[in-house]
Write a protein that holds these residues in place. Structure first.
Motif, PDB file in Angstrom:
ATOM      1  N   PRO A 194     -75.445 129.988 -32.253  1.00  0.00           N
ATOM      2  CA  PRO A 194     -76.132 128.855 -32.090  1.00  0.00           C
ATOM      3  C   PRO A 194     -75.733 127.686 -31.274  1.00  0.00           C
ATOM      4  N   VAL A 195     -76.614 126.797 -30.631  1.00  0.00           N
ATOM      5  CA  VAL A 195     -76.090 125.804 -29.955  1.00  0.00           C
ATOM      6  C   VAL A 195     -75.633 124.636 -30.849  1.00  0.00           C
ATOM      7  N   ARG A 196     -74.525 123.813 -30.505  1.00  0.00           N
ATOM      8  CA  ARG A 196     -74.125 123.202 -31.697  1.00  0.00           C
ATOM      9  C   ARG A 196     -73.615 121.957 -31.196  1.00  0.00           C
ATOM     10  N   ALA A 197     -73.944 120.615 -31.656  1.00  0.00           N
ATOM     11  CA  ALA A 197     -73.229 119.508 -31.170  1.00  0.00           C
ATOM     12  C   ALA A 197     -72.246 119.055 -32.133  1.00  0.00           C
ATOM     13  N   VAL A 198     -71.036 118.628 -31.365  1.00  0.00           N
ATOM     14  CA  VAL A 198     -69.735 118.193 -32.213  1.00  0.00           C
ATOM     15  C   VAL A 198     -69.610 116.713 -32.065  1.00  0.00           C
ATOM     16  N   THR A 199     -69.215 116.021 -33.044  1.00  0.00           N
ATOM     17  CA  THR A 199     -69.083 114.489 -33.090  1.00  0.00           C
ATOM     18  C   THR A 199     -67.744 114.027 -33.362  1.00  0.00           C
ATOM     19  N   PRO A 200     -67.310 112.905 -33.556  1.00  0.00           N
ATOM     20  CA  PRO A 200     -66.187 112.394 -34.222  1.00  0.00           C
ATOM     21  C   PRO A 200     -65.951 112.593 -35.451  1.00  0.00           C
ATOM     22  N   ALA A 201     -67.304 112.608 -36.282  1.00  0.00           N
ATOM     23  CA  ALA A 201     -67.094 112.927 -37.609  1.00  0.00           C
ATOM     24  C   ALA A 201     -66.699 114.467 -37.910  1.00  0.00           C
ATOM     25  N   ASP A 202     -66.994 115.278 -37.093  1.00  0.00           N
ATOM     26  CA  ASP A 202     -66.557 116.693 -37.068  1.00  0.00           C
ATOM     27  C   ASP A 202     -65.099 116.694 -36.986  1.00  0.00           C
ATOM     28  N   LEU A 203     -64.519 115.990 -36.120  1.00  0.00           N
ATOM     29  CA  LEU A 203     -63.093 116.077 -35.749  1.00  0.00           C
ATOM     30  C   LEU A 203     -62.366 115.413 -37.122  1.00  0.00           C
ATOM     31  N   GLU A 204     -62.769 114.474 -37.581  1.00  0.00           N
ATOM     32  CA  GLU A 204     -62.059 113.774 -38.570  1.00  0.00           C
ATOM     33  C   GLU A 204     -62.205 114.721 -39.833  1.00  0.00           C
ATOM     34  N   ARG A 205     -63.385 115.451 -40.016  1.00  0.00           N
ATOM     35  CA  ARG A 205     -63.238 116.405 -41.258  1.00  0.00           C
ATOM     36  C   ARG A 205     -62.340 117.636 -40.831  1.00  0.00           C
ATOM     37  N   VAL A 206     -62.219 118.154 -39.682  1.00  0.00           N
ATOM     38  CA  VAL A 206     -61.307 119.311 -39.306  1.00  0.00           C
ATOM     39  C   VAL A 206     -59.775 118.560 -39.575  1.00  0.00           C
ATOM     40  N   ASN A 207     -59.781 117.245 -39.189  1.00  0.00           N
ATOM     41  CA  ASN A 207     -58.108 117.035 -39.511  1.00  0.00           C
ATOM     42  C   ASN A 207     -57.788 116.885 -40.839  1.00  0.00           C
ATOM     43  N   THR A 208     -58.785 116.834 -41.635  1.00  0.00           N
ATOM     44  CA  THR A 208     -58.469 116.997 -43.230  1.00  0.00           C
ATOM     45  C   THR A 208     -58.125 118.393 -43.476  1.00  0.00           C
ATOM     46  N   LEU A 209     -58.464 119.304 -42.743  1.00  0.00           N
ATOM     47  CA  LEU A 209     -57.947 120.782 -43.005  1.00  0.00           C
ATOM     48  C   LEU A 209     -56.558 121.048 -42.275  1.00  0.00           C
ATOM     49  N   LEU A 210     -56.211 120.307 -41.137  1.00  0.00           N
ATOM     50  CA  LEU A 210     -55.041 120.445 -40.672  1.00  0.00           C
ATOM     51  C   LEU A 210     -53.861 119.777 -41.354  1.00  0.00           C
ATOM     52  N   GLU A 211     -54.188 118.392 -42.460  1.00  0.00           N
ATOM     53  CA  GLU A 211     -53.262 117.858 -43.070  1.00  0.00           C
ATOM     54  C   GLU A 211     -53.167 118.783 -44.359  1.00  0.00           C
ATOM     55  N   ALA A 212     -53.951 119.596 -44.825  1.00  0.00           N
ATOM     56  CA  ALA A 212     -53.766 120.395 -46.022  1.00  0.00           C
ATOM     57  C   ALA A 212     -53.003 121.657 -45.757  1.00  0.00           C
ATOM     58  N   VAL A 213     -52.967 121.974 -44.408  1.00  0.00           N
ATOM     59  CA  VAL A 213     -52.153 123.194 -44.128  1.00  0.00           C
ATOM     60  C   VAL A 213     -50.922 122.679 -43.246  1.00  0.00           C
ATOM     61  N   ASP A 214     -50.800 121.676 -42.848  1.00  0.00           N
ATOM     62  CA  ASP A 214     -49.845 121.055 -42.047  1.00  0.00           C
ATOM     63  C   ASP A 214     -50.056 121.837 -40.718  1.00  0.00           C
ATOM     64  N   GLY A 215     -50.810 121.809 -40.079  1.00  0.00           N
ATOM     65  CA  GLY A 215     -51.259 122.611 -38.943  1.00  0.00           C
ATOM     66  C   GLY A 215     -51.534 121.864 -37.871  1.00  0.00           C
TER      67      GLY A 215
END
Length: 556
Positions: free
Chosen positions: A177-198
C-alpha cells in the motif's frame, strides 16, 4: 529490486512457524567429554578502536609469548552433528589453513550486517522498542543497520512533516500500500534502534523530483536519530527509472547527477553532517560517475547485488537454482562483481556499501528460497565482502506475513496472509547473517589455504589479541564426509572454542540451527572447546561437518 510477489508455494496457514529461543547456557545435545569447561572471556570492544580504519595491508604483529605455560586445564569439547546415517560419504580433500601474523588491510566492522526494508515500512508500528518480538530478532544481528528504501520509496512513499494528504498520483496494492511517513514514525523507529543499539540509513524519493521535501525529511531524521543516522540515499536504483517508466526514456546518468547535486545541496543546508550514500544501482556504469561527483557532504559509494537474478534462465549460471547457489562460481563471480564497485570507491577514498542484497531478486519462490543453502551463502557473502573492504552489507527483507510473503526475506511475521499477529520469525538465511554479526570486529589476517573442496576460510584478529577463524564449509551435508582441517595459527593457543551453524541438507527449509538450536549462538563465554584442541600448540587439527559455518576463537 523488482516487486516481491506473494509466494506461490505458500505454507499451510494453520501450520505453526518455528519459533526461535534464546540460548543462555551450554547447548543441549552437545556431548561433554571432559570434567570441566574452560570459560573464555567475552571479547570486549576497545572503545578507542571501534569503527577505526583497519590496519594497513602487511602490518605485522607479535603475540606475547608465555615464558612457561600453566598446566593444561580440563576442557569440554564441542561435538558436531555428523552426516546423516547411510550417506555415501564422498571424501573431501583435507583443508589446510595457515594464518599469518600479518594483516590484510581490511576489517570486519562493527555493524557490518543489516536488514534492508521498504521505505514504507517506516510507518509500520511493529518497528518499535516496545515490541519485544522485533527487539529479540534484531538483537541476533549484532548492532544492525536498518536500511529503508526499496522500490517503495520512489513509487508509493510520501514524506510529510505537516500532515498533508497523500497525493493522488501514488498507487499501490493490498500487499504494497501507499503510506505516508511522519516525524512521529521516525521517533518511534528510533526507540527500536536504541533498544538494539542499531543504526539507520534512509532513502528519499527521487521518482517524484522534490529536493525541498527530501531536505525536510533529512532534517527531521537527523533530529530524531542523531548519530544513529549514518546516511541518506537519493532514490532507489535510478538506473531503472527509464526502464520502468518512472521517468522518461532518456533518463540516465547525466540527468541523475544534476538532480543528485540539487538534492545534496538542499540536504546539506539542513543536515551537513549526514552523508550521501549512492548511487544505489545495480549497473556498474553508474558507480564511477557517482564517485567522481563532488558534493558538499561526505559521500559513500553503494551498489546493489542479487547474483542469481536471471529469472527466465537467459544466463544459465545466474538462474536461481540449487546447483548455482551451492557451486564455486557464485562465490568467485560475486567477488569479481564487487571488486568492480570497490575500485572507484577506493580511488576516490570512499567507503563502499552494499545496502541491498540477497540470493535473487526474482519474485516468488524458487528452489533456493528459505533453504539452509541460503544461510550458508549469506554468511560467506558477508564475510567475503568484508574481507574485500566493504563495510556494510544489508540483506533485503520484508515485514509482510510469513504466509504468502516474499520467501527470500530473512524475517517475517506470523498470521494469515496480510493479517499479522505480531509474532516475528526468522528464516534460514537469518542464521547465516547472525553467525557473522555475532563476531567481534577486527582486522582480517592474511592466510594461505589449500584443499577443502567447497570451503572458504577467513581469519580476523581482535582488539584483545585473540584470533577468530571462520570456515564456511559449503560441501554437501547429505553426501560429503567431514573435512579434516589442519590449522596453523600465528601463536601457541591457550584456549580454542567454537560455535557452528548446521543444516540437514542444502534444500532443508526453516531447519537451520546454531549450536543445536534455532537461535543466535551461545554467548562467547560459554562456548565449548574445539574437538581435539592441542593446548599450547600453534597447530590444531580437527574435522568439520559439511554444510556448516564454524567460528573458532583462539586466545594465546
Amino acid at each position: 529490486m523488482p516487486h516481491a510477489s506473494p509466494d506461490q508455494n505458500t505454507p499451510d496457514p494453520k501450520k505453526p512457524v518455528r519459533r526461535r529461543t534464546k540460548v543462555l547456557a551450554a547447548v543441549a545435545g552437545v556431548a561433554v567429554v571432559a570434567a570441566a569447561a574452560v570459560a573464555v572471556p567475552l571479547l570486549q570492544e576497545d572503545p578507542d578502536t571501534a569503527g577505526a580504519a583497519s590496519a594497513p595491508s602487511g602490518t605485522p604483529f607479535t603475540l606475547a609469548a608465555k615464558p612457561t605455560l600453566p598446566p593444561a586445564p580440563e576442557f569440554t569439547f564441542y561435538e558436531q552433528a555428523g552426516p546423516p546415517a547411510g550417506s555415501p560419504l564422498n571424501p573431501v580433500e583435507p583443508l589446510s589453513i595457515d594464518v599469518a601474523a600479518e594483516t590484510l588491510g581490511t576489517s570486519l566492522s562493527d555493524g557490518l550486517i543489516g536488514l534492508s526494508l521498504e521505505a514504507t515500512d517506516l510507518a509500520d508500528p511493529s518497528l518499535s522498542g516496545d515490541n519485544p518480538e522485533m527487539v529479540q530478532s534484531l538483537t541476533g544481528l549484532g548492532r544492525p543497520l536498518l536500511r529503508f528504501g526499496g522500490n517503495a520509496v520512489d513509487r508509493r512513499f510520501f514524506w510529510t512533516s505537516t500532515g498533508e494528504a497523500i497525493p493522488g498520483n501514488l498507487s499501490g496494492d493490498e500487499a504494497h500500500p501507499v503510506r505516508a511517513v511522519t516525524p512521529a514514525d521516525l521517533e518511534r523507529v528510533n526507540t527500536l534502534l536504541e533498544a538494539v543499539d542499531g543504526q539507520i540509513s534512509l532513502t528519499v524519493d527521487l521518482g517524484h523530483y522534490d529536493p525541498a521535501r527530501a531536505a525536510d525529511m533529512t532534517r527531521a531524521a537527523a533530529a530524531a536519530f542523531g548519530e544513529r543516522l549514518v546516511g541518506v540515499t537519493v532514490g532507489n536504483e535510478p538506473n531503472g527509472f527509464a526502464k520502468t517508466g518512472l521517468r522518461g526514456s532518456d533518463y540516465g546518468i547525466d540527468a541523475y547527477l544534476v538532480e543528485l547535486k540539487a538534492y545534496a545541496e538542499a540536504m546539506h543546508a539542513v543536515a551537513p553532517q549526514v552523508p550521501i550514500v549512492g548511487p544505489g544501482t545495480y549497473e556498474s556504469s553508474w558507480w564511477a560517475a557517482f564517485a567522481k561527483t563532488e558534493l558538499p557532504q561526505e559521500r559513500i559509494l553503494s551498489y546493489h547485488h542479487y547474483p542469481l537474478s536471471s529469472c527466465e534462465g537467459s544466463d544459465p549460471l545466474g538462474k536461481p537454482t540449487m546447483a548455482n547457489l551451492t557451486g564455486r562460481y557464485i562465490h568467485d563471480h560475486a567477488n569479481d562483481f564487487r571488486a568492480v564497485g570497490l575500485k572507484p570507491a577506493q580511488e576516490a577514498g570512499l567507503q563502499a556499501w552494499i545496502p541491498e542484497t540477497g540470493v535473487s531478486a526474482c519474485p516468488g519462490s524458487n528452489e533456493t528460497t528459505k533453504t539452509h543453502a541460503s544461510a550458508v551463502w549469506s554468511a560467506d557473502y558477508a564475510l567475503s565482502a568484508a574481507q574485500m573492504g566493504i563495510s556494510r552489507v544489508s540483506f533485503h527483507s520484508s515485514l509482510i506475513t510469513c504466509t504468502g510473503g516474499p520467501p527470500m526475506s530473512a524475517i517475517c511475521v506470523g498470521g494469515a496472509y496480510l493479517q499479522p499477529n505480531g509474532q516475528v520469525d526468522e528464516r534460514s538465511n537469518y542464521y547465516g547473517m547472525s553467525m557473522v554479526a555475532e563476531m567481534e570486529p577486527g582486522d582480517f589476517l592474511k592466510l594461505d589455504t589449500a584443499g577443502g573442496g567447497l570451503s572458504y576460510p577467513y581469519a580476523v584478529r581482535h582488539a584483545d589479541g585473540s584470533v577468530s577463524v571462520a570456515v564456511v564449509n559449503n560441501n554437501n551435508p547429505e553426501t560429503d564426509a567431514q573435512t579434516e582441517v589442519s590449522l596453523q595459527l600465528p601463536g601457541k593457543a591457550l584456549t580454542g572454542t567454537m560455535t557452528q551453524m548446521t543444516g540437514a541438507s542444502y534444500s532443508s527449509q526453516d531447519s537451520t540451527l546454531i549450536d543445536g538450536r534455532a537461535a543466535e549462538g551461545v554467548p562467547a563465554a560459554e562456548r565449548l572447546t574445539v574437538p581435539g584442541f592441542e593446548y599450547g600448540s600453534a597447530t590444531q587439527t580437527f574435522p568439520l561437518t559439511a554444510g556448516t559455518v564454524t567460528i573458532l576463537n583462539f586466545t594465546f
